[in-house]
Scaffold this motif. Structure first.
Motif, PDB file in Angstrom:
ATOM      1  N   GLY A 218     -51.890  27.633 -44.887  1.00 20.52           N
ATOM      2  CA  GLY A 218     -52.493  28.939 -44.757  1.00 20.52           C
ATOM      3  C   GLY A 218     -53.220  29.367 -46.013  1.00 20.52           C
ATOM      4  N   ARG A 219     -52.616  29.079 -47.163  1.00 24.93           N
ATOM      5  CA  ARG A 219     -53.232  29.461 -48.437  1.00 24.93           C
ATOM      6  C   ARG A 219     -54.591  28.798 -48.628  1.00 24.93           C
ATOM      7  NH1 ARG A 219     -49.301  28.084 -51.306  1.00 24.93           N
ATOM      8  NH2 ARG A 219     -49.947  26.181 -52.370  1.00 24.93           N
ATOM      9  N   HIS A 220     -54.703  27.548 -48.168  1.00 28.15           N
ATOM     10  CA  HIS A 220     -55.962  26.815 -48.324  1.00 28.15           C
ATOM     11  C   HIS A 220     -56.842  26.897 -47.077  1.00 28.15           C
ATOM     12  CE1 HIS A 220     -55.026  25.015 -52.231  1.00 28.15           C
ATOM     13  NE2 HIS A 220     -53.781  24.932 -51.800  1.00 28.15           N
ATOM     14  N   ARG A 221     -56.379  27.632 -46.076  1.00 27.84           N
ATOM     15  CA  ARG A 221     -57.125  27.791 -44.823  1.00 27.84           C
ATOM     16  C   ARG A 221     -57.548  26.433 -44.271  1.00 27.84           C
ATOM     17  NH1 ARG A 221     -57.404  32.492 -43.213  1.00 27.84           N
ATOM     18  NH2 ARG A 221     -58.950  32.000 -41.597  1.00 27.84           N
ATOM     19  N   LEU A 222     -56.546  25.587 -44.055  1.00 28.17           N
ATOM     20  CA  LEU A 222     -56.784  24.232 -43.571  1.00 28.17           C
ATOM     21  C   LEU A 222     -56.743  24.194 -42.049  1.00 28.17           C
ATOM     22  CD1 LEU A 222     -54.531  22.272 -46.087  1.00 28.17           C
ATOM     23  CD2 LEU A 222     -57.005  22.638 -46.220  1.00 28.17           C
ATOM     24  N   VAL A 223     -57.624  23.400 -41.489  1.00 28.94           N
ATOM     25  CA  VAL A 223     -57.703  23.209 -40.049  1.00 28.94           C
ATOM     26  C   VAL A 223     -57.434  21.742 -39.742  1.00 28.94           C
ATOM     27  CG1 VAL A 223     -59.198  23.324 -38.011  1.00 28.94           C
ATOM     28  CG2 VAL A 223     -59.359  25.085 -39.791  1.00 28.94           C
ATOM     29  N   ALA A 224     -56.595  21.487 -38.740  1.00 24.80           N
ATOM     30  CA  ALA A 224     -56.237  20.123 -38.376  1.00 24.80           C
ATOM     31  C   ALA A 224     -57.342  19.473 -37.549  1.00 24.80           C
ATOM     32  CB  ALA A 224     -54.930  20.117 -37.578  1.00 24.80           C
ATOM     33  N   ARG A 225     -57.632  18.219 -37.898  1.00 26.60           N
ATOM     34  CA  ARG A 225     -58.582  17.408 -37.147  1.00 26.60           C
ATOM     35  C   ARG A 225     -57.947  16.043 -36.881  1.00 26.60           C
ATOM     36  NH1 ARG A 225     -62.197  21.152 -35.384  1.00 26.60           N
ATOM     37  NH2 ARG A 225     -63.121  22.317 -37.118  1.00 26.60           N
ATOM     38  N   ALA A 226     -58.215  15.481 -35.733  1.00 27.26           N
ATOM     39  CA  ALA A 226     -57.599  14.202 -35.362  1.00 27.26           C
ATOM     40  C   ALA A 226     -58.583  13.055 -35.526  1.00 27.26           C
ATOM     41  CB  ALA A 226     -57.119  14.252 -33.916  1.00 27.26           C
ATOM     42  N   TRP A 227     -58.045  11.912 -35.934  1.00 28.07           N
ATOM     43  CA  TRP A 227     -58.816  10.665 -36.016  1.00 28.07           C
ATOM     44  C   TRP A 227     -58.188   9.679 -35.048  1.00 28.07           C
ATOM     45  CZ3 TRP A 227     -63.216   9.165 -38.545  1.00 28.07           C
ATOM     46  CH2 TRP A 227     -63.498   7.793 -38.571  1.00 28.07           C
ATOM     47  N   GLU A 228     -58.979   9.182 -34.092  1.00 23.18           N
ATOM     48  CA  GLU A 228     -58.444   8.315 -33.048  1.00 23.18           C
ATOM     49  C   GLU A 228     -59.078   6.935 -33.005  1.00 23.18           C
ATOM     50  OE1 GLU A 228     -57.438  10.255 -29.289  1.00 23.18           O
ATOM     51  OE2 GLU A 228     -58.308  12.098 -30.096  1.00 23.18           O
ATOM     52  N   ARG A 229     -60.056   6.670 -33.857  1.00 21.98           N
ATOM     53  CA  ARG A 229     -60.684   5.353 -33.880  1.00 21.98           C
ATOM     54  C   ARG A 229     -59.731   4.323 -34.491  1.00 21.98           C
ATOM     55  NH1 ARG A 229     -66.639   5.647 -34.195  1.00 21.98           N
ATOM     56  NH2 ARG A 229     -67.283   7.798 -33.821  1.00 21.98           N
ATOM     57  N   PRO A 255     -45.006   4.552 -32.598  1.00 22.79           N
ATOM     58  CA  PRO A 255     -45.813   5.435 -31.746  1.00 22.79           C
ATOM     59  C   PRO A 255     -47.308   5.306 -32.043  1.00 22.79           C
ATOM     60  CG  PRO A 255     -43.997   6.627 -32.762  1.00 22.79           C
ATOM     61  CD  PRO A 255     -44.052   5.297 -33.431  1.00 22.79           C
ATOM     62  N   CYS A 256     -48.104   5.265 -30.999  1.00 30.46           N
ATOM     63  CA  CYS A 256     -49.550   5.252 -31.154  1.00 30.46           C
ATOM     64  C   CYS A 256     -50.045   6.685 -30.975  1.00 30.46           C
ATOM     65  CB  CYS A 256     -50.194   4.324 -30.125  1.00 30.46           C
ATOM     66  SG  CYS A 256     -51.993   4.181 -30.316  1.00 30.46           S
ATOM     67  N   VAL A 257     -50.193   7.382 -32.082  1.00 30.53           N
ATOM     68  CA  VAL A 257     -50.608   8.779 -32.055  1.00 30.53           C
ATOM     69  C   VAL A 257     -51.790   8.967 -33.004  1.00 30.53           C
ATOM     70  CG1 VAL A 257     -48.315   9.661 -31.471  1.00 30.53           C
ATOM     71  CG2 VAL A 257     -48.927   9.363 -33.871  1.00 30.53           C
ATOM     72  N   PRO A 258     -52.655   9.942 -32.748  1.00 32.40           N
ATOM     73  CA  PRO A 258     -53.790  10.174 -33.644  1.00 32.40           C
ATOM     74  C   PRO A 258     -53.334  10.481 -35.067  1.00 32.40           C
ATOM     75  CG  PRO A 258     -54.056  11.401 -31.601  1.00 32.40           C
ATOM     76  CD  PRO A 258     -52.661  10.880 -31.602  1.00 32.40           C
ATOM     77  N   GLU A 259     -54.134  10.051 -36.014  1.00 34.29           N
ATOM     78  CA  GLU A 259     -53.922  10.486 -37.396  1.00 34.29           C
ATOM     79  C   GLU A 259     -54.451  11.914 -37.519  1.00 34.29           C
ATOM     80  OE1 GLU A 259     -54.433   6.017 -39.296  1.00 34.29           O
ATOM     81  OE2 GLU A 259     -55.971   7.534 -39.677  1.00 34.29           O
ATOM     82  N   VAL A 260     -53.778  12.711 -38.332  1.00 31.73           N
ATOM     83  CA  VAL A 260     -54.158  14.112 -38.469  1.00 31.73           C
ATOM     84  C   VAL A 260     -54.550  14.401 -39.916  1.00 31.73           C
ATOM     85  CG1 VAL A 260     -53.405  16.509 -38.254  1.00 31.73           C
ATOM     86  CG2 VAL A 260     -52.656  14.815 -36.574  1.00 31.73           C
ATOM     87  N   TYR A 261     -55.708  15.011 -40.074  1.00 34.60           N
ATOM     88  CA  TYR A 261     -56.232  15.373 -41.388  1.00 34.60           C
ATOM     89  C   TYR A 261     -56.491  16.870 -41.406  1.00 34.60           C
ATOM     90  CZ  TYR A 261     -56.746  10.371 -41.805  1.00 34.60           C
ATOM     91  OH  TYR A 261     -56.475   9.015 -41.835  1.00 34.60           O
ATOM     92  N   MET A 262     -56.231  17.482 -42.555  1.00 31.40           N
ATOM     93  CA  MET A 262     -56.393  18.922 -42.708  1.00 31.40           C
ATOM     94  C   MET A 262     -57.554  19.191 -43.662  1.00 31.40           C
ATOM     95  SD  MET A 262     -53.798  19.982 -40.834  1.00 31.40           S
ATOM     96  CE  MET A 262     -53.374  21.667 -41.278  1.00 31.40           C
ATOM     97  N   LEU A 263     -58.571  19.841 -43.154  1.00 38.36           N
ATOM     98  CA  LEU A 263     -59.773  20.135 -43.922  1.00 38.36           C
ATOM     99  C   LEU A 263     -59.961  21.639 -44.043  1.00 38.36           C
ATOM    100  CD1 LEU A 263     -60.317  17.408 -42.098  1.00 38.36           C
ATOM    101  CD2 LEU A 263     -62.583  17.595 -43.111  1.00 38.36           C
ATOM    102  N   PRO A 264     -60.560  22.095 -45.130  1.00 29.50           N
ATOM    103  CA  PRO A 264     -60.837  23.538 -45.250  1.00 29.50           C
ATOM    104  C   PRO A 264     -61.767  23.994 -44.137  1.00 29.50           C
ATOM    105  CG  PRO A 264     -61.103  22.424 -47.364  1.00 29.50           C
ATOM    106  CD  PRO A 264     -60.963  21.348 -46.334  1.00 29.50           C
ATOM    107  N   GLU A 265     -61.418  25.083 -43.490  1.00 31.21           N
ATOM    108  CA  GLU A 265     -62.249  25.555 -42.374  1.00 31.21           C
ATOM    109  C   GLU A 265     -63.609  26.033 -42.834  1.00 31.21           C
ATOM    110  OE1 GLU A 265     -60.478  28.808 -40.376  1.00 31.21           O
ATOM    111  OE2 GLU A 265     -60.436  30.121 -42.113  1.00 31.21           O
ATOM    112  N   THR A 266     -63.772  26.321 -44.130  1.00 33.34           N
ATOM    113  CA  THR A 266     -65.058  26.805 -44.646  1.00 33.34           C
ATOM    114  C   THR A 266     -65.972  25.682 -45.076  1.00 33.34           C
ATOM    115  OG1 THR A 266     -64.067  27.042 -46.845  1.00 33.34           O
ATOM    116  CG2 THR A 266     -64.089  28.986 -45.421  1.00 33.34           C
ATOM    117  N   ASP A 267     -65.487  24.423 -45.043  1.00 33.59           N
ATOM    118  CA  ASP A 267     -66.332  23.302 -45.447  1.00 33.59           C
ATOM    119  C   ASP A 267     -67.502  23.202 -44.483  1.00 33.59           C
ATOM    120  OD1 ASP A 267     -65.619  20.178 -46.910  1.00 33.59           O
ATOM    121  OD2 ASP A 267     -67.446  20.627 -45.805  1.00 33.59           O
ATOM    122  N   PRO A 268     -68.742  23.222 -44.967  1.00 36.68           N
ATOM    123  CA  PRO A 268     -69.889  23.202 -44.065  1.00 36.68           C
ATOM    124  C   PRO A 268     -69.962  21.954 -43.210  1.00 36.68           C
ATOM    125  CG  PRO A 268     -70.563  22.829 -46.347  1.00 36.68           C
ATOM    126  CD  PRO A 268     -69.137  23.284 -46.374  1.00 36.68           C
TER     127      PRO A 268
END
Length: 308
Positions: A218-229, A255-268
């Motif tokens: 929350g402090r860094h305003r991170l948004v989760a994104r999935a990588w499935e390739r 388990p075969c699950v997507p990798e999850v990365y957290m990026l700042p929501e303000t990143d253009p």
């Protein structure tokens, strides 16, 4: 078809020629959490995985360390870590990724730089008295860095500075610290303080039974994104870490699950269109642990003695 935000971001980084530095606390974490993305990026750009905690220490061992050795079928920790370093070099070479072993001592074996006065003799019988994290459950996996670990935090920060000297260039991938292992939190903290552009990866397999630190995301305003390739190859890569795979996945199912990365929501490069993302700091439903993800496997492996 347009790329999803994470793929677009990775393509931009790779296409820019900027270095991609992946900070891995232990000798398997980068592949466990990022193996699919590394397999894609390693063929297209210079990528380096810097593993921080790559050494053990001689006995006497704490009870938690002895339990860990028993889990892996090893007797001598230093010999085990030599095998682990060889495994890591071999797997990362398959991904066309550079590897660097920094040489810091793993949290299970890290001793106090200044032992408590009067405890030297007793510590031979009770090694916990001489260690920064005396136990796994009560100390090493509590999600906090010990005040007695300031020298280690400084060393991790200096490593990031040396590997990415230009503050304006390059991207760091760092652990989110899911599961609360102090070594993971140390690396996350050093990345956070570095002033670099940081993307945080969700720590697998611990993210199958534990949530991210909501205060941090929350402090860094991170948004989760999935990588499935490239997920179809990932289980084979993880099994290449033979000293660890059986302890992490005692039933043999990865388990075969997507990798999850957290990026700042303000990143253009990653900003979501209005209304298409859940609140910052949360993982979209599609990225949350799958029902067949065998969370008990990961939990047992983590709590029995602390697979690193």
């Amino acid at each position: 078809m347009a790329d999803d935000p994470l793929t677009g971001f990775v393509r931009t980084v790779v296409g820019s020629g900027a270095p991609l530095l992946v900070l891995s606390p232990h000798l398997d974490d980068a592949v466990l959490s990022c193996g699919a993305l590394l397999g894609w990026a390693g063929r297209r750009a210079p990528v380096t995985v810097a593993t921080l905690f790559t050494e053990a220490a001689p006995p006497p061992y704490t009870l938690s360390a002895r339990q860990y050795l028993k889990q892996t079928g090893a007797v001598d920790a230093e010999e085990l870590f030599a095998d682990r370093r060889a495994e890591d070099r071999r797997i990362l070479a398959l991904l066309d990724v550079g590897s660097l072993h920094v040489g810091l001592v793993d949290g299970l074996f890290r001793r106090l730089s200044r032992p408590r006065a009067g405890t030297e003799r007793l510590a031979r019988l009770l090694p916990e008295l001489a260690h920064v994290y005396p136990t796994y459950r009560l100390h090493l996996s509590r999600g906090r860095v010990s005040p007695r670990d300031a020298d280690t935090l400084r060393a991790v920060g200096e490593t990031v500075e040396a590997l990415l000297p230009a503050r304006s260039g390059g991207v760091v991938l760092a652990p989110l610290g899911v599961g609360g292992h102090a070594d993971h939190v140390l690396v996350r903290t050093a990345a956070e303080r570095s002033g670099r552009r940081v993307v945080y990866y969700s720590d697998f397999p611990y993210n199958q039974h534990a949530a991210a630190d909501a205060g941090f995301t929350g402090r860094h305003r991170l948004v989760a994104r999935a990588w499935e390739r490239g997920l179809d190859r990932k289980a084979e890569l993880i099994r290449g870490y033979r000293t660890q795979a059986d302890a992490l996945f005692p039933e043999g199912r990865i388990p075969c699950v997507p990798e999850v990365y957290m990026l700042p929501e303000t990143d253009p490069e990653t900003a979501a269109e209005p209304g298409d993302a859940e609140p910052a700091g949360t993982e979209p439903a599609a990225y949350r642990p799958a029902r067949d993800a065998a969370p008990e496997d990961a939990r047992r492996a983590r709590t029995a003695g602390g697979v690193s």
